[in-house]
Design a protein around this motif. Structure first.
Motif, PDB file in Angstrom:
ATOM      1  N   LEU A 157       3.933  24.756 -11.552  1.00 38.80           N
ATOM      2  CA  LEU A 157       3.303  23.557 -11.003  1.00 38.80           C
ATOM      3  C   LEU A 157       1.791  23.590 -11.224  1.00 38.80           C
ATOM      4  O   LEU A 157       1.181  22.564 -11.556  1.00 38.80           O
ATOM      5  N   ALA A 158       1.196  24.755 -11.036  1.00 37.70           N
ATOM      6  CA  ALA A 158      -0.244  24.881 -11.271  1.00 37.70           C
ATOM      7  C   ALA A 158      -0.582  24.611 -12.731  1.00 37.70           C
ATOM      8  O   ALA A 158      -1.624  24.020 -13.042  1.00 37.70           O
ATOM      9  N   ALA A 159       0.311  25.015 -13.647  1.00 38.01           N
ATOM     10  CA  ALA A 159       0.074  24.788 -15.075  1.00 38.01           C
ATOM     11  C   ALA A 159       0.193  23.316 -15.447  1.00 38.01           C
ATOM     12  O   ALA A 159      -0.396  22.872 -16.447  1.00 38.01           O
ATOM     13  N   VAL A 160       0.946  22.547 -14.662  1.00 39.48           N
ATOM     14  CA  VAL A 160       1.085  21.121 -14.935  1.00 39.48           C
ATOM     15  C   VAL A 160      -0.243  20.399 -14.742  1.00 39.48           C
ATOM     16  O   VAL A 160      -0.532  19.410 -15.439  1.00 39.48           O
ATOM     17  N   LEU A 161      -1.049  20.870 -13.818  1.00 41.06           N
ATOM     18  CA  LEU A 161      -2.327  20.207 -13.526  1.00 41.06           C
ATOM     19  C   LEU A 161      -3.200  20.045 -14.773  1.00 41.06           C
ATOM     20  O   LEU A 161      -3.592  18.916 -15.108  1.00 41.06           O
ATOM     21  N   PRO A 162      -3.546  21.135 -15.484  1.00 40.99           N
ATOM     22  CA  PRO A 162      -4.378  20.937 -16.688  1.00 40.99           C
ATOM     23  C   PRO A 162      -3.690  20.140 -17.779  1.00 40.99           C
ATOM     24  O   PRO A 162      -4.356  19.444 -18.558  1.00 40.99           O
ATOM     25  N   VAL A 163      -2.349  20.234 -17.864  1.00 37.19           N
ATOM     26  CA  VAL A 163      -1.613  19.453 -18.863  1.00 37.19           C
ATOM     27  C   VAL A 163      -1.836  17.962 -18.627  1.00 37.19           C
ATOM     28  O   VAL A 163      -2.053  17.192 -19.579  1.00 37.19           O
ATOM     29  N   CYS A 164      -1.769  17.552 -17.359  1.00 38.61           N
ATOM     30  CA  CYS A 164      -1.989  16.135 -17.037  1.00 38.61           C
ATOM     31  C   CYS A 164      -3.466  15.766 -17.121  1.00 38.61           C
ATOM     32  O   CYS A 164      -3.820  14.683 -17.620  1.00 38.61           O
ATOM     33  N   ILE A 165      -4.336  16.652 -16.642  1.00 32.71           N
ATOM     34  CA  ILE A 165      -5.769  16.336 -16.577  1.00 32.71           C
ATOM     35  C   ILE A 165      -6.348  16.068 -17.957  1.00 32.71           C
ATOM     36  O   ILE A 165      -7.167  15.153 -18.147  1.00 32.71           O
ATOM     37  N   ARG A 166      -5.920  16.855 -18.957  1.00 38.86           N
ATOM     38  CA  ARG A 166      -6.520  16.700 -20.289  1.00 38.86           C
ATOM     39  C   ARG A 166      -6.145  15.375 -20.945  1.00 38.86           C
ATOM     40  O   ARG A 166      -6.772  14.979 -21.942  1.00 38.86           O
ATOM     41  N   ARG A 167      -5.145  14.652 -20.408  1.00 41.43           N
ATOM     42  CA  ARG A 167      -4.755  13.368 -20.963  1.00 41.43           C
ATOM     43  C   ARG A 167      -5.487  12.198 -20.300  1.00 41.43           C
ATOM     44  O   ARG A 167      -5.316  11.054 -20.705  1.00 41.43           O
ATOM     45  N   ILE A 168      -6.254  12.497 -19.268  1.00 36.19           N
ATOM     46  CA  ILE A 168      -6.979  11.456 -18.535  1.00 36.19           C
ATOM     47  C   ILE A 168      -8.402  11.374 -19.088  1.00 36.19           C
ATOM     48  O   ILE A 168      -8.996  12.401 -19.424  1.00 36.19           O
ATOM     49  N   PRO A 169      -8.976  10.172 -19.222  1.00 39.90           N
ATOM     50  CA  PRO A 169     -10.358  10.058 -19.695  1.00 39.90           C
ATOM     51  C   PRO A 169     -11.306  10.937 -18.893  1.00 39.90           C
ATOM     52  O   PRO A 169     -11.164  11.087 -17.671  1.00 39.90           O
ATOM     53  N   ALA A 170     -12.294  11.517 -19.573  1.00 39.34           N
ATOM     54  CA  ALA A 170     -13.168  12.531 -18.978  1.00 39.34           C
ATOM     55  C   ALA A 170     -13.828  12.051 -17.688  1.00 39.34           C
ATOM     56  O   ALA A 170     -13.937  12.798 -16.717  1.00 39.34           O
ATOM     57  N   GLY A 171     -14.261  10.823 -17.653  1.00 41.64           N
ATOM     58  CA  GLY A 171     -14.961  10.324 -16.481  1.00 41.64           C
ATOM     59  C   GLY A 171     -14.081  10.130 -15.258  1.00 41.64           C
ATOM     60  O   GLY A 171     -14.593   9.970 -14.146  1.00 41.64           O
ATOM     61  N   GLN A 172     -12.772  10.130 -15.422  1.00 38.21           N
ATOM     62  CA  GLN A 172     -11.854   9.875 -14.312  1.00 38.21           C
ATOM     63  C   GLN A 172     -11.097  11.133 -13.860  1.00 38.21           C
ATOM     64  O   GLN A 172     -10.298  11.073 -12.934  1.00 38.21           O
ATOM     65  N   ARG A 173     -11.328  12.249 -14.527  1.00 39.72           N
ATOM     66  CA  ARG A 173     -10.515  13.434 -14.284  1.00 39.72           C
ATOM     67  C   ARG A 173     -10.680  13.987 -12.865  1.00 39.72           C
ATOM     68  O   ARG A 173      -9.690  14.307 -12.204  1.00 39.72           O
ATOM     69  N   LEU A 174     -11.919  14.130 -12.421  1.00 40.17           N
ATOM     70  CA  LEU A 174     -12.146  14.743 -11.112  1.00 40.17           C
ATOM     71  C   LEU A 174     -11.525  13.911 -10.001  1.00 40.17           C
ATOM     72  O   LEU A 174     -10.844  14.442  -9.112  1.00 40.17           O
ATOM     73  N   CYS A 185       6.548  20.388  -0.147  1.00 39.98           N
ATOM     74  CA  CYS A 185       6.872  20.185  -1.559  1.00 39.98           C
ATOM     75  C   CYS A 185       7.004  18.707  -1.903  1.00 39.98           C
ATOM     76  O   CYS A 185       6.677  18.289  -3.021  1.00 39.98           O
ATOM     77  N   LEU A 186       7.465  17.905  -0.946  1.00 42.29           N
ATOM     78  CA  LEU A 186       7.508  16.459  -1.162  1.00 42.29           C
ATOM     79  C   LEU A 186       6.095  15.902  -1.325  1.00 42.29           C
ATOM     80  O   LEU A 186       5.851  15.036  -2.175  1.00 42.29           O
ATOM     81  N   ALA A 187       5.167  16.406  -0.530  1.00 44.20           N
ATOM     82  CA  ALA A 187       3.777  15.978  -0.668  1.00 44.20           C
ATOM     83  C   ALA A 187       3.228  16.348  -2.043  1.00 44.20           C
ATOM     84  O   ALA A 187       2.474  15.578  -2.653  1.00 44.20           O
ATOM     85  N   VAL A 188       3.614  17.515  -2.555  1.00 43.42           N
ATOM     86  CA  VAL A 188       3.189  17.915  -3.898  1.00 43.42           C
ATOM     87  C   VAL A 188       3.758  16.960  -4.938  1.00 43.42           C
ATOM     88  O   VAL A 188       3.047  16.516  -5.854  1.00 43.42           O
ATOM     89  N   ILE A 189       5.026  16.615  -4.801  1.00 46.00           N
ATOM     90  CA  ILE A 189       5.655  15.692  -5.757  1.00 46.00           C
ATOM     91  C   ILE A 189       4.929  14.353  -5.762  1.00 46.00           C
ATOM     92  O   ILE A 189       4.627  13.792  -6.827  1.00 46.00           O
ATOM     93  N   LEU A 190       4.630  13.825  -4.582  1.00 50.28           N
ATOM     94  CA  LEU A 190       3.982  12.517  -4.502  1.00 50.28           C
ATOM     95  C   LEU A 190       2.566  12.552  -5.069  1.00 50.28           C
ATOM     96  O   LEU A 190       2.146  11.624  -5.787  1.00 50.28           O
ATOM     97  N   SER A 191       1.818  13.611  -4.774  1.00 49.14           N
ATOM     98  CA  SER A 191       0.449  13.697  -5.279  1.00 49.14           C
ATOM     99  C   SER A 191       0.436  13.942  -6.786  1.00 49.14           C
ATOM    100  O   SER A 191      -0.370  13.362  -7.514  1.00 49.14           O
ATOM    101  N   PHE A 192       1.354  14.787  -7.265  1.00 51.87           N
ATOM    102  CA  PHE A 192       1.436  15.034  -8.699  1.00 51.87           C
ATOM    103  C   PHE A 192       1.953  13.795  -9.431  1.00 51.87           C
ATOM    104  O   PHE A 192       1.568  13.549 -10.575  1.00 51.87           O
ATOM    105  N   ARG A 193       2.826  13.038  -8.781  1.00 58.40           N
ATOM    106  CA  ARG A 193       3.342  11.821  -9.407  1.00 58.40           C
ATOM    107  C   ARG A 193       2.198  10.831  -9.655  1.00 58.40           C
ATOM    108  O   ARG A 193       2.135  10.176 -10.703  1.00 58.40           O
ATOM    109  N   SER A 194       1.279  10.727  -8.705  1.00 59.05           N
ATOM    110  CA  SER A 194       0.133   9.841  -8.886  1.00 59.05           C
ATOM    111  C   SER A 194      -0.727  10.293 -10.066  1.00 59.05           C
ATOM    112  O   SER A 194      -1.169   9.479 -10.880  1.00 59.05           O
ATOM    113  N   LEU A 195      -0.950  11.611 -10.175  1.00 63.14           N
ATOM    114  CA  LEU A 195      -1.709  12.143 -11.306  1.00 63.14           C
ATOM    115  C   LEU A 195      -0.946  11.932 -12.604  1.00 63.14           C
ATOM    116  O   LEU A 195      -1.523  11.576 -13.636  1.00 63.14           O
ATOM    117  N   TRP A 196       0.356  12.136 -12.568  1.00 60.80           N
ATOM    118  CA  TRP A 196       1.204  11.969 -13.744  1.00 60.80           C
ATOM    119  C   TRP A 196       1.167  10.540 -14.259  1.00 60.80           C
ATOM    120  O   TRP A 196       1.144  10.303 -15.473  1.00 60.80           O
TER     121      TRP A 196
END
Length: 353
Positions: free
Chosen positions: A259-276, A324-335
């Motif tokens: 799950l931690a590895a998914v974060l950078p995978v998703c982040i690198r696909r988002i425009p630089a100014g919106q990543r944080l 874990c449901l909270a993780v799914i929902l927050s990661f889904r928004s990032l995804w």
């Protein structure tokens, strides 16, 4: 389960049934590949690569996790003795994804699109294998015994595992609720929950439209989060733990790392100014959820945390599931920000919006 001897051949029931399960898996995967307009040879290349890659990586992962129980590196032949059992499911997942990537290189197509095509049938294959392991092998994928779980004679919640004190729990002494362990005691069939979760994931993958690779990443998020919940319910000596760290469940930790590895995978696909702005809520939610999971892991059965020893195991499992449901929902928004489809007229599973 004992092998079947046919002359010079020794056939293992688990291997035989798994081989039969692979047939509908590859047929369905090939159908989805054709539906997605992938090249005709894609399915054959994927099938040729997926079996050895998944077998090798799942076996390698298992061997690495039991180094403390092997005779060091003095027995390298153990890796090749597949008949003795021992495979890591996350290794099989890695093998299938690697096969999709290599098949994409060979056929000069998107490996992500190939992975998206096979992920739904792969979920059902995982579900079937979970059920198969639980039914064929005793004490694998089971939870606490029903007698200890309900324990009507115990009134102090510091020593209880359930909020409910049922004196007659015979209704649950049957499959799919429970199975008998080596000693004949009825124990919760956690492997049924694992199978149900894997089988339900394709329902969540059909609805959203995503760029190539999106459905695969969403599968990883859902399966890893669900694995953390079900692993927390397991008890017994067949739980795979880290080498020399028997109190740390390997699959639970691996799921957190993935799950931690998914974060950078998703982040690198988002425009630089919106990543944080996009990543901060998911990262903070992930850290908080991991803290809750760790607390509940030590509080559920071992009662190692004195200030919440009154919390029964079922309540701990509910809190783990909510985290874990909270993780799914927050990661889904990032995804959603990372994998917005680039071609809205047709998604990567060949379905029109």
């Amino acid at each position: 389960m004992e092998p079947i001897q046919l002359g010079p051949l020794r056939l293992f029931p688990f291997g035989l049934i798994t081989a039969f399960l692979l047939l509908p898996f590859f047929v369905w995967a090939a159908h989805l590949m054709r539906k997605n307009d992938l090249k005709r040879e894609t399915a054959s290349w994927f099938a040729l690569l997926a079996v050895p890659f998944s077998l090798i990586l799942s076996r390698l992962g298992f061997c690495l996790l039991i180094l403390d129980r092997l005779t060091g590196l003095r027995d390298p032949g153990f890796f090749f003795r597949f008949g003795e059992g021992g495979f890591l499911l996350w290794g099989a997942v890695a093998g299938a994804l690697l096969a999709a990537a290599v098949a994409g290189k060979i056929t000069k197509q998107s490996g992500a699109a190939i992975a998206d095509s096979v992920i739904a049938p792969f979920c059902l294959l995982i579900s079937a294998i979970r059920l198969l392991c639980g039914l064929l092998f005793r004490d694998i994928g089971v939870g606490l015994s029903l007698e200890d779980w309900f324990a009507p004679e115990v009134t102090d919640y510091a020593y209880r595992f359930s909020l409910f004190r049922l004196e007659n729990y015979s209704f649950f002494e049957r499959f799919p609720f429970a199975v008998q362990d080596y000693y004949g005691s009825w124990c919760w069939a956690v492997f049924v929950l694992q199978a149900l979760w894997a089988g339900c994931i394709p329902l969540f993958l059909r609805q959203p439209h995503a760029a190539p690779g999106g459905r695969t990443v969403l599968f990883v998020i859902l399966y890893a989060a669900g694995t953390m919940v079900t692993e927390s319910m397991l008890v017994g000596g067949h739980i795979l733990s880290l080498p020399w760290q028997s109190f740390i469940k390997a699959n639970e930790l691996l799921s957190a790392v993935i799950l931690a590895a998914v974060l950078p995978v998703c982040i690198r696909r988002i425009p630089a100014g919106q990543r944080l702005r996009a990543a901060a809520p998911a990262f903070l939610c992930f850290l908080s959820a991991i803290g809750v999971v760790i607390l509940m892991e030590f509080a559920a059965y071992d009662k190692r945390i004195s200030w919440i020893e009154w919390l029964p195991a079922d309540a701990c499992h509910v809190l783990t599931a909510l985290a874990c449901l909270a993780v799914i929902l927050s990661f889904r928004s990032l995804w959603e920000k990372a994998y917005a489809p680039s071609a809205p007229e047709k998604n990567n599973l060949g379905e029109k919006p």
